[in-house]
Motif scaffolding. Sequence first.
Motif, short mmCIF file in Angstrom:
data_model
loop_
_atom_site.label_atom_id
_atom_site.label_comp_id
_atom_site.label_asym_id
_atom_site.label_seq_id
_atom_site.Cartn_x
_atom_site.Cartn_y
_atom_site.Cartn_z
N ASP A 211 -113.87 -65.38 -66.81
CA ASP A 211 -112.44 -65.70 -66.72
C ASP A 211 -112.22 -67.20 -66.89
N GLU A 219 -105.55 -67.04 -63.62
CA GLU A 219 -106.36 -66.54 -64.74
C GLU A 219 -105.56 -66.64 -66.04
N SER A 222 -109.52 -63.69 -70.16
CA SER A 222 -110.76 -63.01 -69.81
C SER A 222 -111.55 -62.80 -71.09
MG MG Z 1 -108.77 -60.41 -66.68
#
Ligand code: MG
Length: 277
Positions: A211, A219, A222
């Motif tokens: 991440d 975040e 990803s």
């Molecule tokens: Mg994610």
Amino acid sequence: MAVQFTTTQKQRLIELDAPADKLAACFGSQEERNQGFATLQDELITKNKALLQSLRDGLGRPLLRQMETQLALALVEAGFVEVVTPATLAKEALYRMGIDETHPLWKQIFWLEDGRCLRPMLAPNLYALLSRLGKLWPAPIRIFEVGSCYRKESKGSCHLSEFTMLNLVELGLENSPEQRLQELIALVMAKVGLEYQLVSEESEVYGQTVDVLIAGDLEAASGTWGPHPLDEKWGITESWVGVGFGLERLTMVKGGFGQIRRVGRSLIYLDGARLNL
Ligand code: MG
Ligand code: ATP
């Protein structure tokens, strides 16, 4: 006794993107509080108007769209080809991603007629294209897509039910996947111009993921790599890396906004500014 803003006042100030510390202000009396509200509201209205004016006087394109263009050009420069795929998916495509009725994401899917849904991610379509292009082009194959994804979300300031994903994938790697993933993340984040940290995570869909965190612990992306158990279902045999960035989250932090809905698709916000001023 300390007096705080009323719920209605707070709501209005949040609409105008008041910073958290100003929202929590305390006053000596109701009169002072109302005066404080009026002053802060005026300041914020001026700020929102200035944002709209700079959109009109400047490039005429919201920050999100500028970022999208800059990132697309940087990826093309790095040898990627842009692809454009449908915003709807067959249920089968979700199954092939390992997403079924027992998966947490299943409850977040917007279903259409005939077992089709609005795509919650770009990965299934990119898998399909990689498998076809893999038979036509020599490795490495580098593609990316920028497009809306849809998830039913109940969480607040960092989730939208319609958001813009930029997902890039490279198939047929020369070096280690982890290293290549880091290089590609660095390429995108350098263009965005934000500091970030990488954190290894376990994902329900992909197993091991990396991440990209911005502004502390938000975040922004990803990434993952293969060979992966899902590959076989898509006819992929070579090594690959892929990473999906949420462009509204990047724009929110880059623009210094407190809530993601300010920069998402909207009828009441434009480029971070509230429209009912
Ligand atoms: Mg994610
Ligand atoms: P989160 O755990 O924050 O809900 P996620 O891990 O479910 O996100 P991914 O499936 O990894 O999200 O999607 C890739 C990126 O897309 C995320 O890192 C994020 O930047 C963005 N994203 C995901 N869901 C949303 C959403 N509902 N609104 C805005 N951006 C999102």
